[in-house]
Every structure is written in structure tokens, then in C-alpha cells.
Design a protein around this motif. Structure first.
Motif, mmCIF file in Angstrom:
data_model
loop_
_atom_site.group_PDB
_atom_site.id
_atom_site.type_symbol
_atom_site.label_atom_id
_atom_site.label_comp_id
_atom_site.label_asym_id
_atom_site.label_seq_id
_atom_site.Cartn_x
_atom_site.Cartn_y
_atom_site.Cartn_z
ATOM 1 N N LEU A 13 -22.596 93.329 -11.343
ATOM 2 C CA LEU A 13 -21.236 92.971 -10.931
ATOM 3 C C LEU A 13 -20.872 91.533 -11.259
ATOM 4 O O LEU A 13 -19.710 91.144 -11.141
ATOM 5 C CB LEU A 13 -21.082 93.204 -9.422
ATOM 6 N N ALA A 14 -21.865 90.736 -11.658
ATOM 7 C CA ALA A 14 -21.592 89.333 -11.964
ATOM 8 C C ALA A 14 -20.705 89.226 -13.214
ATOM 9 O O ALA A 14 -20.895 89.969 -14.180
ATOM 10 C CB ALA A 14 -22.900 88.582 -12.195
ATOM 11 N N PRO A 15 -19.749 88.327 -13.204
ATOM 12 C CA PRO A 15 -18.881 88.171 -14.377
ATOM 13 C C PRO A 15 -19.648 87.589 -15.562
ATOM 14 O O PRO A 15 -20.671 86.928 -15.394
ATOM 15 C CB PRO A 15 -17.797 87.194 -13.885
ATOM 16 N N ASP A 16 -19.161 87.855 -16.762
ATOM 17 C CA ASP A 16 -19.786 87.284 -17.956
ATOM 18 C C ASP A 16 -19.701 85.762 -17.912
ATOM 19 O O ASP A 16 -18.700 85.201 -17.440
ATOM 20 C CB ASP A 16 -19.093 87.795 -19.214
ATOM 21 N N PRO A 17 -20.745 85.079 -18.390
ATOM 22 C CA PRO A 17 -20.723 83.611 -18.342
ATOM 23 C C PRO A 17 -19.682 82.986 -19.269
ATOM 24 O O PRO A 17 -19.340 81.824 -19.114
ATOM 25 C CB PRO A 17 -22.151 83.223 -18.768
ATOM 26 N N VAL A 18 -19.200 83.761 -20.234
ATOM 27 C CA VAL A 18 -18.152 83.272 -21.126
ATOM 28 C C VAL A 18 -17.075 84.345 -21.256
ATOM 29 O O VAL A 18 -17.316 85.525 -20.971
ATOM 30 C CB VAL A 18 -18.714 82.913 -22.522
ATOM 31 N N ASP A 19 -15.900 83.940 -21.686
ATOM 32 C CA ASP A 19 -14.787 84.860 -21.863
ATOM 33 C C ASP A 19 -15.005 85.668 -23.142
ATOM 34 O O ASP A 19 -14.865 85.165 -24.251
ATOM 35 C CB ASP A 19 -13.476 84.075 -21.947
ATOM 36 N N THR A 20 -15.373 86.940 -22.974
ATOM 37 C CA THR A 20 -15.663 87.788 -24.134
ATOM 38 C C THR A 20 -14.420 88.505 -24.664
ATOM 39 O O THR A 20 -14.515 89.245 -25.642
ATOM 40 C CB THR A 20 -16.722 88.835 -23.760
ATOM 41 N N SER A 21 -13.281 88.292 -24.014
ATOM 42 C CA SER A 21 -12.062 88.967 -24.456
ATOM 43 C C SER A 21 -11.419 88.267 -25.654
ATOM 44 O O SER A 21 -10.564 88.851 -26.324
ATOM 45 C CB SER A 21 -11.055 89.031 -23.307
ATOM 46 N N LEU A 22 -11.849 87.024 -25.931
ATOM 47 C CA LEU A 22 -11.272 86.265 -27.034
ATOM 48 C C LEU A 22 -12.089 86.455 -28.304
ATOM 49 O O LEU A 22 -13.315 86.541 -28.258
ATOM 50 C CB LEU A 22 -11.216 84.778 -26.687
ATOM 51 N N SER A 23 -11.403 86.508 -29.430
ATOM 52 C CA SER A 23 -12.104 86.522 -30.709
ATOM 53 C C SER A 23 -12.651 85.126 -30.991
ATOM 54 O O SER A 23 -12.308 84.160 -30.295
ATOM 55 C CB SER A 23 -11.154 86.946 -31.830
ATOM 56 N N ARG A 24 -13.506 85.014 -31.995
ATOM 57 C CA ARG A 24 -14.073 83.705 -32.338
ATOM 58 C C ARG A 24 -12.963 82.709 -32.673
ATOM 59 O O ARG A 24 -12.987 81.570 -32.212
ATOM 60 C CB ARG A 24 -15.048 83.830 -33.508
ATOM 61 N N GLU A 25 -11.996 83.140 -33.466
ATOM 62 C CA GLU A 25 -10.901 82.245 -33.864
ATOM 63 C C GLU A 25 -10.101 81.807 -32.639
ATOM 64 O O GLU A 25 -9.748 80.620 -32.500
ATOM 65 C CB GLU A 25 -9.979 82.943 -34.876
ATOM 66 N N GLU A 26 -9.804 82.751 -31.731
ATOM 67 C CA GLU A 26 -9.049 82.406 -30.529
ATOM 68 C C GLU A 26 -9.835 81.465 -29.630
ATOM 69 O O GLU A 26 -9.279 80.522 -29.067
ATOM 70 C CB GLU A 26 -8.692 83.683 -29.754
ATOM 71 N N TYR A 27 -11.148 81.694 -29.532
ATOM 72 C CA TYR A 27 -11.989 80.865 -28.676
ATOM 73 C C TYR A 27 -12.071 79.441 -29.216
ATOM 74 O O TYR A 27 -11.939 78.463 -28.468
ATOM 75 C CB TYR A 27 -13.386 81.479 -28.580
#
Length: 250
Positions: A128-142
């Protein structure tokens, strides 16, 4: 006249008269208790036979005496202190089979929870722990969203950057692996180019790059977290931490 009956025994004496009021059996014309003349339909030989009620199997009004060492509290105590003795007492106790089955099921459930409960809690917390990084963004967006920060400013005031996506160029000074984690296992202790400020980097690479070397100069794109302590090479390192979603080697 009359006798005592078991609670399950039918109160009837076909060979005697029966008083319709007090239920007493007698041989005289009148009831010896209330004095009422016995009517013809209640006289011996004239009354309809009483239908006997079939007893349920296992039914008994007797009180079963249980020895103190077969009491539930003592069996539970022995199961905790001396499990083998507790099992013997449980098996030889005179308690009903249904009660034993329920007790065994409850005991087995508690035993399983005692062994696997902590593992289930840790598994649930990890799932249930959230991902340590935002995985919804593409590399370019990140990369586009990453804010270039000064190493000294980040080191001196990490709480003001907590949760922000930043980019920073550092040099790997030490590395370690967390063998108890299924992913995100590589930690790096990095320093800025001046060598004055250290940071702990958790490699959460989203592009498959996960094995950098000591001495590599890397540019990280990641999210600032709280101050972190890392035990490495027989010493504890405490520094601001960054979860790196992408890392490039300079």
C-alpha cells in the motif's frame, strides 16, 4: 399414593385414579389432597394413555463435574507454558466434541496469526506504500519538471525542498545494496563537486539503469525526501535524501 418422577418421565399411573385439579394419583374415591371426587373419565382404566415424548439424543439434566485441571483456563495456561502437556489435557478433557472443535479452530487461527501476522502486516504496508517517485510522468515530462538546485541550499535547508522534483550533479562516494527490498535496492552516498555537502541517493531509475560505480559523476532527476540515515562500511551516514527517478552519467 404418588412418587417422584424424573423430569423426562411421564407423570401417569394408569392403574390409579388421577385428580384433574392437583394431578395427584390415588386409589380412593376422593383426592387425598384437595378432597375432590374423581370424575369418571379420570378413573383408572378410563383415562387415555399419555403419549411419551421422544428424548433428543445426548440430552441430560445431570451436571457434569469437570476436574480443575480440565478447566479451559488451565488448559490455555498449559498450552502457553507447556504446549505438549496442554495438548494432552485438551485431548483427554470431557468437554463436548463441538466445544473442542471450536477451541481447536480458534487456537489454530491464533497460532497462524502469531507466526505470519507480522509478515502480512509488512507485506500489506509495502503493497500500500506509495511509489517513491512519480511514475505517471514520462522521462521527458519528468526532466522538464525538474528544478535545478544549488547543493549548499539543498543541504542546509532540505525541508523547504521536500516533495519537489529537482536535478543535481553529484559524484558517487560510496554505495550499498538493500538486500531486504524487492526493488529500489541501490543506495549511493554522493557529494557535490566541492566535496563539502553529502546526499543519500536512492536509485529508483525508471529507465533500467541501476549499477553505477564509485567515482562516477552523475546527474540525478528525483524527489527530495526527509533526512535519511544509512549504515554503510561500519559507519552511519546522515544526509538529505533524494529518490532518483532518472540518472545519467556525465
Amino acid at each position: 399414593m404418588g412418587r417422584s418422577f424424573d423430569t423426562h418421565e411421564e407423570l401417569d399411573r394408569p392403574d390409579l385414579n388421577k385428580c384433574p385439579d392437583c394431578g395427584c394419583f390415588f386409589v380412593q374415591e376422593c383426592c387425598p389432597l384437595c378432597g375432590k371426587v374423581c370424575p369418571e373419565e379420570m378413573r383408572a382404566g378410563n383415562r387415555k394413555p399419555v403419549k411419551k415424548v421422544k428424548q433428543k439424543s445426548g440430552g441430560s439434566d445431570r451436571v457434569m463435574f469437570v476436574q480443575w485441571y480440565h478447566s479451559w483456563w488451565f488448559i490455555i495456561a498449559m498450552l502457553v507454558l507447556f504446549p505438549i502437556a496442554g495438548l494432552v489435557l485438551f485431548a483427554t478433557s470431557p468437554h463436548k466434541k463441538s466445544a473442542k472443535i471450536i477451541f481447536a479452530v480458534v487456537l489454530a487461527t491464533l497460532f497462524i496469526l502469531a507466526i505470519y501476522g507480522p509478515l502480512l502486516i509488512f507485506w500489506a504496508a509495502d503493497a500500500l506504500a506509495p511509489d517513491p517517485v512519480d511514475t505517471s510522468l514520462s522521462r521527458e515530462e519528468y526532466v522538464e519538471k525538474s528544478e535545478a538546485v544549488d547543493a549548499e541550499q539543498l543541504y542546509r535547508n532540505p525541508s523547504s525542498y521536500e516533495g519537489k522534483i529537482v536535478t543535481l550533479t553529484l559524484k558517487i562516494k560510496q554505495k550499498t545494496v538493500d538486500y531486504y527490498s524487492d526493488e529500489y535496492t541501490n543506495y549511493y552516498v554522493c557529494e557535490d563537486e566541492s566535496g563539502r555537502f553529502e546526499f543519500i541517493i536512492l536509485d529508483c531509475s525508471q529507465d533500467g539503469t541501476k549499477n553505477f560505480l564509485i567515482g562516477d559523476t552523475i546527474t540525478i532527476f528525483g524527489e527530495v525526501t526527509e533526512q535519511y540515515e544509512l549504515y554503510i562500511n561500519d559507519q552511519t551516514v546522515s544526509a538529505p535524501s533524494i529518490n532518483a527517478a532518472y540518472i545519467t552519467v556525465e
